[in-house]
Scaffold this motif. Structure first.
Motif, PDB file in Angstrom:
ATOM      1  N   TYR A 112       1.578   3.452 -10.440  1.00  0.00           N
ATOM      2  CA  TYR A 112       1.688   2.291  -9.548  1.00  0.00           C
ATOM      3  C   TYR A 112       2.909   2.459  -8.654  1.00  0.00           C
ATOM      4  O   TYR A 112       4.019   2.684  -9.132  1.00  0.00           O
ATOM      5  CB  TYR A 112       1.797   0.981 -10.327  1.00  0.00           C
ATOM      6  CG  TYR A 112       1.786  -0.200  -9.395  1.00  0.00           C
ATOM      7  CD1 TYR A 112       0.585  -0.650  -8.857  1.00  0.00           C
ATOM      8  CD2 TYR A 112       2.952  -0.831  -9.001  1.00  0.00           C
ATOM      9  CE1 TYR A 112       0.552  -1.704  -7.955  1.00  0.00           C
ATOM     10  CE2 TYR A 112       2.933  -1.883  -8.109  1.00  0.00           C
ATOM     11  CZ  TYR A 112       1.729  -2.321  -7.588  1.00  0.00           C
ATOM     12  OH  TYR A 112       1.701  -3.356  -6.688  1.00  0.00           O
TER      13      TYR A 112
ATOM     14  N   TYR B 266       0.240  -0.017  -4.481  1.00  0.00           N
ATOM     15  CA  TYR B 266      -1.086   0.481  -4.846  1.00  0.00           C
ATOM     16  C   TYR B 266      -1.046   1.176  -6.201  1.00  0.00           C
ATOM     17  O   TYR B 266      -0.016   1.666  -6.643  1.00  0.00           O
ATOM     18  CB  TYR B 266      -1.617   1.440  -3.773  1.00  0.00           C
ATOM     19  CG  TYR B 266      -0.672   2.562  -3.433  1.00  0.00           C
ATOM     20  CD1 TYR B 266      -0.717   3.766  -4.125  1.00  0.00           C
ATOM     21  CD2 TYR B 266       0.279   2.427  -2.427  1.00  0.00           C
ATOM     22  CE1 TYR B 266       0.153   4.800  -3.829  1.00  0.00           C
ATOM     23  CE2 TYR B 266       1.151   3.444  -2.125  1.00  0.00           C
ATOM     24  CZ  TYR B 266       1.086   4.634  -2.830  1.00  0.00           C
ATOM     25  OH  TYR B 266       1.954   5.652  -2.536  1.00  0.00           O
TER      26      TYR B 266
ATOM     27  N   LEU C  10      -2.881   4.223  -8.350  1.00  0.00           N
ATOM     28  CA  LEU C  10      -3.736   5.410  -8.332  1.00  0.00           C
ATOM     29  C   LEU C  10      -3.994   5.846  -9.764  1.00  0.00           C
ATOM     30  O   LEU C  10      -3.085   5.855 -10.590  1.00  0.00           O
ATOM     31  CB  LEU C  10      -3.071   6.553  -7.570  1.00  0.00           C
ATOM     32  CG  LEU C  10      -2.773   6.300  -6.093  1.00  0.00           C
ATOM     33  CD1 LEU C  10      -2.085   7.507  -5.474  1.00  0.00           C
ATOM     34  CD2 LEU C  10      -4.045   5.963  -5.340  1.00  0.00           C
TER      35      LEU C  10
ATOM     36  N   ASN D  48      -7.189  10.093  -7.779  1.00  0.00           N
ATOM     37  CA  ASN D  48      -7.584   8.829  -7.147  1.00  0.00           C
ATOM     38  C   ASN D  48      -9.042   8.497  -7.510  1.00  0.00           C
ATOM     39  O   ASN D  48      -9.901   8.352  -6.644  1.00  0.00           O
ATOM     40  CB  ASN D  48      -7.383   8.891  -5.627  1.00  0.00           C
ATOM     41  CG  ASN D  48      -7.479   7.541  -4.963  1.00  0.00           C
ATOM     42  OD1 ASN D  48      -7.663   6.519  -5.613  1.00  0.00           O
ATOM     43  ND2 ASN D  48      -7.358   7.531  -3.652  1.00  0.00           N
TER      44      ASN D  48
ATOM     45  N   ASN E 164     -10.959   5.835  -5.665  1.00  0.00           N
ATOM     46  CA  ASN E 164     -10.977   5.985  -4.212  1.00  0.00           C
ATOM     47  C   ASN E 164     -10.215   4.852  -3.507  1.00  0.00           C
ATOM     48  O   ASN E 164     -10.701   4.254  -2.547  1.00  0.00           O
ATOM     49  CB  ASN E 164     -12.415   6.072  -3.711  1.00  0.00           C
ATOM     50  CG  ASN E 164     -12.511   6.766  -2.374  1.00  0.00           C
ATOM     51  OD1 ASN E 164     -11.661   7.567  -2.013  1.00  0.00           O
ATOM     52  ND2 ASN E 164     -13.549   6.442  -1.618  1.00  0.00           N
ATOM     53  N   VAL E 165      -9.017   4.579  -3.983  1.00  0.00           N
ATOM     54  CA  VAL E 165      -8.178   3.507  -3.442  1.00  0.00           C
ATOM     55  C   VAL E 165      -7.693   3.887  -2.041  1.00  0.00           C
ATOM     56  O   VAL E 165      -7.267   5.017  -1.804  1.00  0.00           O
ATOM     57  CB  VAL E 165      -6.964   3.263  -4.370  1.00  0.00           C
ATOM     58  CG1 VAL E 165      -5.983   2.284  -3.760  1.00  0.00           C
ATOM     59  CG2 VAL E 165      -7.438   2.785  -5.723  1.00  0.00           C
ATOM     60  N   SER E 166      -7.761   2.956  -1.128  1.00  0.00           N
ATOM     61  CA  SER E 166      -7.236   3.156   0.219  1.00  0.00           C
ATOM     62  C   SER E 166      -5.756   2.767   0.192  1.00  0.00           C
ATOM     63  O   SER E 166      -5.418   1.634  -0.161  1.00  0.00           O
ATOM     64  CB  SER E 166      -8.006   2.266   1.197  1.00  0.00           C
ATOM     65  OG  SER E 166      -7.476   2.391   2.485  1.00  0.00           O
ATOM     66  N   TYR E 167      -4.876   3.705   0.543  1.00  0.00           N
ATOM     67  CA  TYR E 167      -3.438   3.431   0.453  1.00  0.00           C
ATOM     68  C   TYR E 167      -2.673   4.233   1.503  1.00  0.00           C
ATOM     69  O   TYR E 167      -3.189   5.197   2.064  1.00  0.00           O
ATOM     70  CB  TYR E 167      -2.908   3.771  -0.941  1.00  0.00           C
ATOM     71  CG  TYR E 167      -2.910   5.246  -1.265  1.00  0.00           C
ATOM     72  CD1 TYR E 167      -1.746   5.989  -1.162  1.00  0.00           C
ATOM     73  CD2 TYR E 167      -4.067   5.906  -1.656  1.00  0.00           C
ATOM     74  CE1 TYR E 167      -1.736   7.343  -1.441  1.00  0.00           C
ATOM     75  CE2 TYR E 167      -4.076   7.252  -1.949  1.00  0.00           C
ATOM     76  CZ  TYR E 167      -2.908   7.970  -1.838  1.00  0.00           C
ATOM     77  OH  TYR E 167      -2.899   9.310  -2.115  1.00  0.00           O
TER      78      TYR E 167
END
Length: 141
Positions: A44, A87, A89, A109, A112-115
């Motif tokens: 995090y 975010y 991951l 990831n 598939n986190v957008s960061y």
């Protein structure tokens, strides 16, 4: 990292935000594989709260049109956009050896986190990498 320019009463640009990393390892005892290990990692990254002032592109354009000297009285550091949100991951990896063969399989990831990473200048233009699969195979001799 906690840092501040004392004489100018300002924060440094590009300081990495705080982050917390946690790993779960599982090592099954499979007789036919050596050094067999599964790892699940959660990392995090917090939003950076120690950042210099924000001066947007529009403010620069308006100052130029009005012939306003933006830094004549205040030469403190600045950034063009606010820091990105925090975010989480999550990554998975599997390592194992069989005789002289070593392999590693990773999914980075997983969700598939957008960061956007605060210390990466690409953050001004695009999100960072999404889900990524990595495989490594090596022969020891």
């Amino acid at each position: 990292v906690w840092a501040k320019q004392i004489e100018r009463d300002d924060f440094f640009a590009e300081l990495p935000p705080a982050n917390v990393r946690y790993e779960l390892d599982y090592t099954p005892d499979w007789k036919f594989l050596d050094n067999n290990r599964f790892t699940l990692t959660a990392n995090y990254t917090f939003e950076q709260v120690q950042h210099p002032r924000i001066i947007g592109v529009e403010e620069f354009l308006n100052a130029h049109k009005l012939d306003f000297k933006r830094f004549a009285e205040d030469a403190k550091d600045f950034d063009l956009i606010p820091p990105p949100s925090g975010y989480l991951l999550t990554h998975f990896s599997w390592n194992a050896d069989w005789k002289q063969l070593h392999w590693r399989f990773q999914v980075q990831n997983i969700f598939n986190v957008s960061y956007r990473n605060y210390t990466d200048r690409i953050r001004y233009f695009a999100d960072d990498l999404g889900r990524n699969f990595v495989g490594t195979l090596s022969w020891r001799f």
